[in-house]
Design an enzyme around this catalytic site. Structure first.
Site, mmCIF file in Angstrom:
data_model
loop_
_atom_site.group_PDB
_atom_site.id
_atom_site.type_symbol
_atom_site.label_atom_id
_atom_site.label_comp_id
_atom_site.label_asym_id
_atom_site.label_seq_id
_atom_site.Cartn_x
_atom_site.Cartn_y
_atom_site.Cartn_z
ATOM 1 N N PRO A 88 0.879 -1.159 -0.151
ATOM 2 C CA PRO A 88 -0.123 -0.074 -0.172
ATOM 3 C C PRO A 88 1.014 1.267 0.021
ATOM 4 C CG PRO A 88 -0.547 -1.439 2.051
ATOM 5 C CD PRO A 88 0.827 -1.975 1.137
ATOM 6 N N GLU A 115 1.573 -8.021 8.697
ATOM 7 C CA GLU A 115 1.785 -6.397 8.690
ATOM 8 C C GLU A 115 2.533 -5.998 7.518
ATOM 9 O OE1 GLU A 115 0.182 -4.373 10.678
ATOM 10 O OE2 GLU A 115 -0.758 -6.067 11.342
ATOM 11 N N ARG A 154 -4.403 -7.537 -20.738
ATOM 12 C CA ARG A 154 -5.430 -6.920 -21.585
ATOM 13 C C ARG A 154 -4.347 -6.291 -22.948
ATOM 14 N NH1 ARG A 154 -10.490 -6.576 -21.384
ATOM 15 N NH2 ARG A 154 -11.038 -4.907 -22.610
ATOM 16 N N ASP A 169 -10.883 1.211 -24.311
ATOM 17 C CA ASP A 169 -11.025 1.157 -22.798
ATOM 18 C C ASP A 169 -10.841 2.207 -22.265
ATOM 19 O OD1 ASP A 169 -11.505 -1.574 -22.504
ATOM 20 O OD2 ASP A 169 -9.725 -2.092 -21.998
HETATM 21 N N1 SAM Z 1 0.501 -2.837 7.499
HETATM 22 C C1 SAM Z 1 0.523 -2.612 5.979
HETATM 23 C C2 SAM Z 1 0.247 -1.219 6.077
HETATM 24 O O1 SAM Z 1 -0.713 -0.680 6.613
HETATM 25 O O2 SAM Z 1 0.543 -0.745 4.888
HETATM 26 C C3 SAM Z 1 -0.528 -3.398 5.342
HETATM 27 C C4 SAM Z 1 -0.243 -4.884 5.239
HETATM 28 S S1 SAM Z 1 -1.544 -5.753 4.263
HETATM 29 C C5 SAM Z 1 -2.419 -6.234 5.493
HETATM 30 C C6 SAM Z 1 -0.524 -7.228 3.779
HETATM 31 C C7 SAM Z 1 -0.036 -7.174 2.363
HETATM 32 O O3 SAM Z 1 -1.051 -7.043 1.704
HETATM 33 C C8 SAM Z 1 0.947 -6.203 2.057
HETATM 34 O O4 SAM Z 1 2.192 -6.441 2.407
HETATM 35 C C9 SAM Z 1 0.823 -5.948 0.466
HETATM 36 O O5 SAM Z 1 1.557 -7.039 -0.135
HETATM 37 C C10 SAM Z 1 -0.651 -6.407 0.246
HETATM 38 N N2 SAM Z 1 -1.305 -5.084 0.249
HETATM 39 C C11 SAM Z 1 -2.253 -4.703 0.859
HETATM 40 N N3 SAM Z 1 -3.096 -3.369 0.455
HETATM 41 C C12 SAM Z 1 -2.610 -3.391 -0.825
HETATM 42 C C13 SAM Z 1 -2.672 -2.336 -1.886
HETATM 43 N N4 SAM Z 1 -3.407 -1.479 -1.695
HETATM 44 N N5 SAM Z 1 -1.872 -2.395 -2.876
HETATM 45 C C14 SAM Z 1 -0.820 -3.492 -3.026
HETATM 46 N N6 SAM Z 1 -0.830 -4.359 -1.845
HETATM 47 C C15 SAM Z 1 -1.601 -4.416 -0.999
#
Ligand code: SAM
Length: 239
Positions: A88, A115, A154, A169
């Protein structure tokens, strides 16, 4: 194009990779997807991939050793051009980034869980970049990897039957898509715009362009500011 997915849930991708256009692209060899089980790179009885965070706090953190070992092995097996950590905190994915990724041809995605991953994976240069699919938090990187993979696929030649579908698209053209209608001609009092039944293709094209411009102006005016509109488009927009 090849996507290598490093994950603790390889089975997550089973059904999406069999259905629809993705399934066909894999069959035709336009697309190759390799799933790498991170637990294969652990050396303890419980195949541990996570541990508690230094400094305390909630949740668990993905350990760096299995990830680094998996990446070493992936690079031995395939000519990976870029390694991407789904996160994220990463650069926000969009249609332009998808086109960039397609140009990389051989990519490896790391799907985080818990996490997140030990930060040394990023600090130590084990990944080329972090990519986010939006300002929200998923349970794991698998859903994000699938969204990126499907969007990129795509854009591969031969993937979508009619290349024009992709050209029109939303976002690819720089505008949102125009509205679509199909049979029946009337449904519960709702009709279809007359022009679409006229058989006049020049008029239909003009109407669709106008609708795309209108939808973009009303819903995503920011996109209009970014795109270079032709004189004809500017006139249509004014009308
Ligand atoms: N503690 C992290 C934070 O608040 O940024 C969130 C961890 S999330 C529960 C677990 C994993 O989901 C991340 O390490 C990532 O690989 C993936 N993930 C979650 N949201 C994502 C997003 N918006 N884009 C890409 N990967 C995401």
């Amino acid at each position: 194009m090849r996507f290598v997915l490093v994950t603790i849930f390889p089975e997550f991708f089973e059904s999406p990779l069999q259905a629809g256009l993705l399934g066909k692209a894999l069959e035709k060899g336009i697309l190759n997807v390799e799933r790498v089980n991170l637990r294969d790179y652990t050396h303890d009885r419980h195949n541990t991939v996570d541990d508690s965070p230094y400094g305390g706090g909630p949740g668990m953190v993905m350990k760096i050793e299995p990830l680094a070992e998996a990446l070493d092995d992936v690079k031995k097996k395939w000519p990976i051009r870029k390694t991407v950590l789904l996160s994220p905190r990463g650069r926000t994915f969009n249609q332009k980034v998808a086109a960039e990724i397609v140009g990389w041809e051989e990519v490896c995605f790391i799907c985080g869980r818990y996490e997140g991953v030990d930060e040394r994976l990023v600090e130590g240069g084990f990944v080329d970049e972090e990519l986010s699919i939006g300002d929200f938090v998923l349970n794991g990187g698998e859903t994000a990897a699938l969204a990126v993979l499907e969007t990129c696929s795509r854009l591969l030649p031969g993937m979508v039957g009619n290349a024009l579908s992709v050209e029109y698209d939303s976002y690819t053209s720089g505008l949102l898509d125009y509205p679509h209608y199909t049979k029946p001609r009337e449904f519960r009092g709702l009709g279809v715009p007359d022009v679409l039944l006229s058989g006049n293709h020049a008029e239909i094209d003009l109407w669709r362009r106008k609708q795309a411009l209108r939808a973009t102006r009303d819903r995503r005016p920011d996109l209009l500011q970014e795109s270079k509109l032709s004189k004809a488009d500017q006139k249509l927009l004014r009308s």
